[in-house]
Design an enzyme around this catalytic site. Structure first.
Site, PDB file in Angstrom:
ATOM      1  CE  LYS A   1      41.577 -27.049  -1.939  1.00 32.79           C
ATOM      2  NZ  LYS A   1      41.978 -27.740  -0.721  1.00 32.79           N
TER       3      LYS A   1
ATOM      4  CD  GLN B   1      45.118 -28.690   1.014  1.00 34.44           C
ATOM      5  OE1 GLN B   1      44.508 -27.811   0.442  1.00 34.44           O
ATOM      6  NE2 GLN B   1      44.727 -29.949   0.972  1.00 34.44           N
TER       7      GLN B   1
ATOM      8  CG  ASP C   1      37.224 -27.378   3.687  1.00 36.06           C
ATOM      9  OD1 ASP C   1      36.912 -27.513   2.494  1.00 36.06           O
ATOM     10  OD2 ASP C   1      38.285 -27.828   4.178  1.00 36.06           O
TER      11      ASP C   1
END
Ligand code: NAP
Length: 302
Positions: A54, A98, A121
């Site tokens: 990412k 995460q 997200d």
């Protein structure tokens, strides 16, 4: 005739090129640089590799990017304070924690602490609700389902009025993609059916689908006779079915299989995603797209 293979790698690369242009324009015209922080707690190897990928993509796109590594024994309170700090930081437009988090931390509490307008997200209850309401309310689509929609649209399939059948009803794939395809919007406007383990006559539902999206996590679940000739088949499943030695690196790697029997399905479908190389490569790219969107919304740029 064999199906067109929809390459997630190619579509993701195309979207990243578009994002580079958008990022350049944002900087030149509005002096805005999209900012993304990825918070990693502990050193789980899979999480480290996801966060690294990412960060690499956000660097490639010239984002202001921060990788914030925290020890596995960080307290929940400290982690919440950290999120609060990034919620207030005007240079940060997207916050990604995460998962999984260590057991002593309440994951839900942490994710719900993220400012919904920085929730790139797309899983904060506020963003789930916004998607449910639809229209102007929608800010961020969850990344994997958003990637699925891009693959369908960019492969040239008409979604309006199409019969879309989704196999699976999870909160991360099945429900959101069903909701996305149901939207009164371009690239959606479909007639959606969702099937799951309690569905009767799975095969007959799937056989009706102009667009079949499979996210069950069961290797080879969908048989070729369940597929309507010419249908667009999106295989989200990623199943480890064994190990092999990589020709490139000489190291052991997992053998991955989708939820659709690819070899037989590609003789019937009109288009199909491979596993790996289909939906997988889209997820990080859609995270970047959400971050650019968050930066634009924060700056009041259309
Ligand atoms: P999940 O939470 O386990 O949900 C699976 C869903 O499929 C459930 O709704 C389940 O029904 C349904 N299902 C399972 N077996 C079935 C069967 N035999 N017939 C009908 N329905 C069945 O899984 P998920 O998180 O959505 O992930 C699904 C797959 O996608 C996994 O292989 C995962 O690794 C993959 N995935 C890939 C990406 C990516 O490529 N970026 C991202 C996310 C997930 P019930 O609700 O009735 O139990």
């Amino acid at each position: 005739m064999a199906a067109k293979i929809i390459s997630g790698k190619e579509v993701a690369a195309q979207i990243r090129e578009e994002l580079k242009k958008e990022v350049g324009e944002l900087k030149d015209r509005h002096d805005v640089v999209p900012g993304l922080v990825t918070i990693l707690v502990g050193e789980d190897p899979a999480s480290v590799s996801y966060v690294t990928a990412k960060q690499k993509t956000s660097h490639d796109l010239s984002f202001h990017s921060i990788q914030d590594n925290q020890p596995a024994d960080i307290s929940e309170e400290h982690l919440l304070q950290l999120i609060d700090k990034y919620n207030k930081d005007p240079k940060i437009h997207g916050i990604l924690v995460q998962l999984p988090l260590p057991k002593h931390i309440n994951e839900k509490k942490v994710l719900n602490a993220i400012d919904p307008d920085k929730d790139v997200d797309g899983f904060h209850p506020v963003n789930v609700g916004r998607l449910m309401i639809g229209g102007e309310e929608v800010k961020f689509l969850p990344c994997t389902p958003a990637g699925i929609q891009e693959l369908i649209v960019r492969s040239g399939y008409r979604t309006e009025g199409a019969e879309v059948v989704v196999v699976g009803r999870s909160n991360i794939v099945g429900k959101p993609i069903a909701n996305i395809m149901l939207q009164k919007a371009t690239g959606a406007n479909s007639t959606v059916t969702v099937v799951h383990t309690r569905t009767k006559g799975m095969a007959s539902h799937c056989k009706r689908a102009d667009i079949l999206i499979v996210a069950a996590g069961v290797p080879g679940l969908v048989k070729p006779e369940w597929i309507k000739p010419g249908a667009c088949v999106i295989d989200v499943g990623v199943n480890r079915v064994g190990e092999k030695i990589s020709e490139k690196t000489g190291k052991k790697v997992a053998i991955l299989k989708g939820d659709v029997d690819f070899e037989t399905a590609k003789e019937i479908a009109g288009a199909i995603t491979p596993v790996p190389g289909g939906v997988g490569p889209m997820t990080i790219t859609m995270l970047m797209k959400n971050t650019v969107r968050a930066a634009k919304i924060a700056a009041g740029v259309k």
